[in-house]
Design a protein around this motif. Sequence first.
Motif, short mmCIF file in Angstrom:
data_model
loop_
_atom_site.label_atom_id
_atom_site.label_comp_id
_atom_site.label_asym_id
_atom_site.label_seq_id
_atom_site.Cartn_x
_atom_site.Cartn_y
_atom_site.Cartn_z
N LYS B 128 3.57 15.45 28.77
CA LYS B 128 2.47 16.27 29.27
C LYS B 128 1.44 16.48 28.17
O LYS B 128 1.63 16.06 27.02
CB LYS B 128 3.00 17.62 29.74
N THR B 129 0.36 17.17 28.53
CA THR B 129 -0.73 17.34 27.57
C THR B 129 -0.25 18.06 26.32
O THR B 129 -0.60 17.68 25.19
CB THR B 129 -1.87 18.16 28.20
N ILE B 130 0.56 19.11 26.53
CA ILE B 130 0.96 19.91 25.37
C ILE B 130 1.78 19.08 24.39
O ILE B 130 1.64 19.19 23.17
CB ILE B 130 1.72 21.18 25.82
N ASP B 131 2.59 18.17 24.93
CA ASP B 131 3.36 17.28 24.08
C ASP B 131 2.43 16.39 23.27
O ASP B 131 2.61 16.19 22.07
CB ASP B 131 4.29 16.43 24.95
N LYS B 132 1.41 15.88 23.95
CA LYS B 132 0.47 14.99 23.26
C LYS B 132 -0.26 15.73 22.16
O LYS B 132 -0.47 15.21 21.06
CB LYS B 132 -0.53 14.40 24.25
N ILE B 133 -0.65 16.98 22.46
CA ILE B 133 -1.36 17.77 21.45
C ILE B 133 -0.46 17.99 20.25
O ILE B 133 -0.86 17.77 19.09
CB ILE B 133 -1.80 19.14 22.04
N ILE B 134 0.78 18.39 20.50
CA ILE B 134 1.68 18.67 19.38
C ILE B 134 1.96 17.40 18.58
O ILE B 134 1.98 17.41 17.35
CB ILE B 134 2.99 19.30 19.89
N LYS B 135 2.11 16.30 19.30
CA LYS B 135 2.37 15.03 18.61
C LYS B 135 1.19 14.67 17.71
O LYS B 135 1.36 14.30 16.54
CB LYS B 135 2.60 13.92 19.64
N TRP B 136 0.01 14.79 18.28
CA TRP B 136 -1.18 14.44 17.51
C TRP B 136 -1.32 15.35 16.30
O TRP B 136 -1.58 14.89 15.18
CB TRP B 136 -2.42 14.57 18.41
N TYR B 137 -1.09 16.63 16.53
CA TYR B 137 -1.18 17.63 15.46
C TYR B 137 -0.21 17.29 14.33
O TYR B 137 -0.57 17.25 13.15
CB TYR B 137 -0.86 18.99 16.09
N SER B 138 1.04 16.97 14.70
CA SER B 138 2.03 16.70 13.66
C SER B 138 1.70 15.42 12.90
O SER B 138 1.78 15.38 11.68
CB SER B 138 3.42 16.58 14.26
N TYR B 139 1.33 14.39 13.64
CA TYR B 139 1.03 13.13 12.97
C TYR B 139 -0.15 13.27 12.03
O TYR B 139 -0.19 12.68 10.95
CB TYR B 139 0.76 12.01 13.99
N THR B 140 -1.15 14.04 12.45
CA THR B 140 -2.31 14.23 11.58
C THR B 140 -1.93 15.03 10.35
O THR B 140 -2.32 14.70 9.23
CB THR B 140 -3.43 14.95 12.34
N LEU B 141 -1.15 16.08 10.55
CA LEU B 141 -0.83 16.93 9.41
C LEU B 141 0.07 16.24 8.40
O LEU B 141 0.01 16.53 7.22
CB LEU B 141 -0.17 18.22 9.89
N VAL B 142 0.88 15.29 8.88
CA VAL B 142 1.71 14.55 7.94
C VAL B 142 0.84 13.80 6.95
O VAL B 142 1.18 13.66 5.78
CB VAL B 142 2.65 13.59 8.69
N SER B 143 -0.33 13.35 7.39
CA SER B 143 -1.19 12.60 6.47
C SER B 143 -2.28 13.48 5.85
O SER B 143 -3.27 12.96 5.36
CB SER B 143 -1.77 11.38 7.15
#
Lengths: 277, 322
Positions: B128-143
Amino acid sequence: MQGVQEGLNVRKKMILLLAFSSGFLLVILFLSFWLSNDNLRLSSAKNLAPNLEHLFGTDWLGRDMFTRTIKGLRLSLALGAFTSLLSVIIATLMGVCAATFGRTVDAVISWLIDLFIGMPHLVFMVLICFIAGGGVYGIVLGISLTHWTALARLVRSEVLQIKNVEYIQISKSYGKSAWFIARKHILPFIFPQLMIGFLLMFPHVILHEAALTFLGFGLSPQTPAVGIILSEAMSHISTGKWWLVVFPGVLLVGVIKSFDSIGEKLRILMEPSSANE
Amino acid sequence: MTKSIVFRFIRVITLLIGLSILTFSLIHLSPMDPVNAYIGGDSSASPEQIEKFKAYWGVNKSPVEQYFTWAGALLQGNFGTSLLYRSPVLDIIQSRFLTSLALMGVAWVLSGVIGYLLGTVAAMNRGKTIDKIIKWYSYTLVSTPIFWMGLILLIVFAVWLKWFPVGLAVPAGVLESDVRFIDRIHHFVLPVLTLSILGGSNIAMHTREKMIDILNTEFIVFAKARGESSWQIFKNHGVRNSIHPAISLQFAYFGELFGGSMLAEQVFAYPGLGSTLTTAGLNGDLPLMVGIILISSLFVFTGNLIADLLNKIVDPRVKGAM
């Protein structure tokens, strides 16, 4: 049939993203050679907020921040490539040795891996930088000595997997030397892993390089490196010059993320178990 | 069982010994002579001091002997004298360690909780959207570099909104005893926030993967068939299976945490162990540097050991197999 159609789409989407990420990196590389060094000279256009002429604004000496950032990123990329290559070489040597030279060597190398994984990386990089007496050497040595471990483990398990496969046994019984087997049979097999390991190491290396230069180790303050730009900007943020911090950082994150996604996507595309999804 | 624990302890001890050998040989290999570095930095050093320093490093002996004198001194708690602060290294470390520990401890707990919650929410709402947001957030913050995050927070909260002061763990020009607790908290929030925001992303990704694995098992399908709501599924099955790997991952994260706090302390001028190490490194204070390196390694190895023990010994499934 529909399933096949959708699968193709995911694959295409991935390739598109891949192309986008690589395109972004290429543009930065191209710009870094295209922009002239004149923009780095001191000028009267000091402390300008971002405008059309100076996309990222200028700093307190009148240097164009866009040029500085792009040149800094080129340095990061060059350092990243060299350092990752070194790490991959160390990892390959260690991994292959661990897998082929018997149990004692294996135990010693896995102990070494534990040692290097366990220690706080940044702390050791600082020590190595300090001992190397500053300069790029310290950074390259420090980062490559601390980043080979995960890949070495991967290489070891890969080599262990194919060591006793029939075609290698046959090759051995034909009297081929260990070197021949390593070069002709083992290296081609682990090459994709190495390639992806290399790409996935890039973001870590760039992050650590930026961190080290930010702390003030290694490069001289005149060098346009992203870490140095940001640490200089640090003393100017209380006067509200936000553009000195925001834009270089955004580009840095962009570069790191691109490498991350290139490595990740390639891994998914090349691995047989997930390539068909 | 006990044998395995003892074995792990022995392994950590050998690793620590290896680490001290590595540190020693790095210093030994360097073109810099510690004695020269000591005298070079300060011309007022008296001959006795130089003699003492030479005795500490055991200069005139073979490298192996030098290592043993040095390691012996370390075991007796003699880490040498800092060149920068003119006091025993161990005292400096002791006084800084607590400030750092407070920062890292709070950030550690917060990032664990935030990361775990984000990961769980993402996994429960997979696709769902919230999953996508969290995924994007985590992947961005890792870098995202930690120091850049710190700078951004500093710009937003300290310069624009003026909620927090720029830097320093205590207000400048105020006596140590007069510092109120609320001031400390005030200067403490931003570094902690920086570390927690970034630290959480890693654990969020792992929790998400783990949670998705759990949600795909048969007992979850059965629980759904029984009519359990998603909250009940989470409470009865999700937490128990996913909290343990998350905690051990969080313990293994000590090394990253220390590196992160080094950078955050530099950005916020927070007087902890990390910023002391940076100062020591930039000013060539070798004894202080080595002291902090060894202490922080001890700290990180302890974290790894705990993670290892949690992984291999506490988990009832693995316990049965041994």
